[in-house]
Motif scaffolding. Structure first.
Motif, PDB file in Angstrom:
ATOM      1  N   GLU A 196       0.823  -1.209   0.000  1.00 39.86           N
ATOM      2  CA  GLU A 196       0.000   0.000   0.000  1.00 39.86           C
ATOM      3  C   GLU A 196       0.862   1.266   0.000  1.00 39.86           C
ATOM      4  O   GLU A 196       0.543   2.241  -0.691  1.00 39.86           O
ATOM      5  N   ASP A 197       1.956   1.262   0.789  1.00 42.88           N
ATOM      6  CA  ASP A 197       2.802   2.472   0.845  1.00 42.88           C
ATOM      7  C   ASP A 197       3.418   2.771  -0.525  1.00 42.88           C
ATOM      8  O   ASP A 197       3.502   3.926  -0.936  1.00 42.88           O
ATOM      9  N   PHE A 198       3.813   1.733  -1.271  1.00 40.44           N
ATOM     10  CA  PHE A 198       4.371   1.966  -2.608  1.00 40.44           C
ATOM     11  C   PHE A 198       3.288   2.471  -3.562  1.00 40.44           C
ATOM     12  O   PHE A 198       3.541   3.333  -4.394  1.00 40.44           O
ATOM     13  N   ALA A 199       2.082   1.902  -3.463  1.00 42.07           N
ATOM     14  CA  ALA A 199       0.980   2.336  -4.326  1.00 42.07           C
ATOM     15  C   ALA A 199       0.739   3.835  -4.133  1.00 42.07           C
ATOM     16  O   ALA A 199       0.551   4.583  -5.102  1.00 42.07           O
ATOM     17  N   ARG A 200       0.771   4.261  -2.864  1.00 43.68           N
ATOM     18  CA  ARG A 200       0.524   5.676  -2.570  1.00 43.68           C
ATOM     19  C   ARG A 200       1.663   6.551  -3.078  1.00 43.68           C
ATOM     20  O   ARG A 200       1.453   7.589  -3.676  1.00 43.68           O
ATOM     21  N   ARG A 201       2.894   6.093  -2.841  1.00 42.24           N
ATOM     22  CA  ARG A 201       4.032   6.907  -3.260  1.00 42.24           C
ATOM     23  C   ARG A 201       4.080   7.054  -4.785  1.00 42.24           C
ATOM     24  O   ARG A 201       4.331   8.131  -5.319  1.00 42.24           O
ATOM     25  N   ALA A 202       3.828   5.949  -5.496  1.00 44.22           N
ATOM     26  CA  ALA A 202       3.849   5.996  -6.961  1.00 44.22           C
ATOM     27  C   ALA A 202       2.795   6.990  -7.465  1.00 44.22           C
ATOM     28  O   ALA A 202       3.060   7.798  -8.357  1.00 44.22           O
ATOM     29  N   THR A 203       1.604   6.945  -6.858  1.00 43.27           N
ATOM     30  CA  THR A 203       0.533   7.852  -7.271  1.00 43.27           C
ATOM     31  C   THR A 203       0.953   9.304  -7.031  1.00 43.27           C
ATOM     32  O   THR A 203       0.740  10.180  -7.878  1.00 43.27           O
ATOM     33  N   ARG A 204       1.576   9.559  -5.863  1.00 45.53           N
ATOM     34  CA  ARG A 204       2.073  10.905  -5.537  1.00 45.53           C
ATOM     35  C   ARG A 204       3.120  11.338  -6.554  1.00 45.53           C
ATOM     36  O   ARG A 204       3.108  12.460  -7.055  1.00 45.53           O
ATOM     37  N   ASN A 205       4.068  10.464  -6.850  1.00 46.29           N
ATOM     38  CA  ASN A 205       5.139  10.827  -7.790  1.00 46.29           C
ATOM     39  C   ASN A 205       4.579  11.155  -9.172  1.00 46.29           C
ATOM     40  O   ASN A 205       4.998  12.120  -9.805  1.00 46.29           O
TER      41      ASN A 205
END
Ligand code: SAH
Length: 256
Positions: A129-138
């Motif tokens: 989940e943390d990677f999914a969020r970070r990728a979306t932010r990036n």
């Protein structure tokens, strides 16, 4: 079209030694380095390519980051795919505006932003989940919030299945990509292209066996070597150092 720097913009500051720093501009903001402080207000409202001076007199060039520069400087969790491989992936996967793409895993979103910027409509499956969020932010930071109309990440395990159908392209950067091949074959239309990035050649062997078993053809595996040159006056030669290995790129077409 020339656009002066505005609040919220990303700026790349490059010092005399070609060190690069990525900064988000805010009114009144300050950027601190070993070479002194750069005031954001010295950049705001001015055109790209200007030279600014730090409080200690060091000069720095201010430019908007290219996609390649952003990928190398953005916040990362997982290892990203490097620009030298991202460019060839666009060709191998034959990405076009409007292409319906499934990407898994998304990691920090380096490949995602490359695909979305090339016009693809991307659905990401990411187990963390943390990677999914970070990728979306990036993706939103580099391409703008409106890019999220063409980029959605679901937190899920691609080895358990793919819900999409009639996909044009499937892009895999996973520890065991062969476990997603059967699902990809059902989710794509014949003629669709699958591309996988894998650091190890043993992964390539296992992946290709599964691709052939699941009705894919036209398999190709390459690696991309990028050798920079040092060019300075009379000294003109290849760089002493280069990145010797990142990953292998394997592409295949789904046959009917
Ligand atoms: N291509 C990405 C990096 C991906 S790293 C980039 O350019 O930034 C590999 C990612 O796959 C990791 O984020 C990991 O969490 C994810 N992953 C591993 N197994 C998975 C699975 N079974 N389903 C979905 N994602 C998975």
């Amino acid at each position: 079209m020339s656009r002066p720097f505005a609040e919220g913009d990303q700026v790349l500051l490059v010092d005399a030694k070609k060190r690069r720093y990525l900064v988000t501009l805010t009114a009144g903001g300050e950027f601190h380095t070993h070479a002194g402080v750069v005031a954001h207000d010295d950049v705001l409202g001015r055109p790209e390519g200007l030279t600014v001076r730090s409080s200690r007199g060091a000069s720095m060039v201010a430019l908007r980051p290219t996609l390649a520069e952003f990928v190398l400087k953005m916040p990362r969790g997982a290892q990203v795919i490097y620009p030298k491989d991202l460019g060839p992936i666009l060709m191998l996967a034959d990405i076009f505006p409007g292409a319906r793409v499934l990407e898994s895993g998304v990691g920090s979103g380096a490949l995602s932003m490359t695909l979305v910027r090339a016009g693809a409509i991307v659905r990401g499956y990411e187990i963390r989940e943390d990677f999914a969020r970070r990728a979306t932010r990036n993706v939103a930071t580099f391409l703008g919030e409106e890019a999220l109309e063409r980029y959605v990440v679901e937190q899920r395990d691609v080895y358990e299945g793919i819900d999409e159908t009639d996909l044009d392209r499937v892009l895999l950067d996973l520890p065991e990509p062969w476990r997603a091949v059967k699902h990809a074959a059902r989710a794509m239309h014949p003629g669709g292209v699958l591309v996988a990035y894998t650091p190890q050649i043993t992964q390539v062997v296992q992946l290709r066996e599964e691709l052939e078993a699941q009705g894919f053809g036209m398999l190709e595996t390459i690696e991309v070597l990028n050798r920079g040159w040092h060019i300075e006056g009379q000294s003109v030669r290849p760089d002493h150092r280069m990145v010797a290995h990142t990953g292998f790129l394997t592409s295949a077409r789904l046959l009917s």
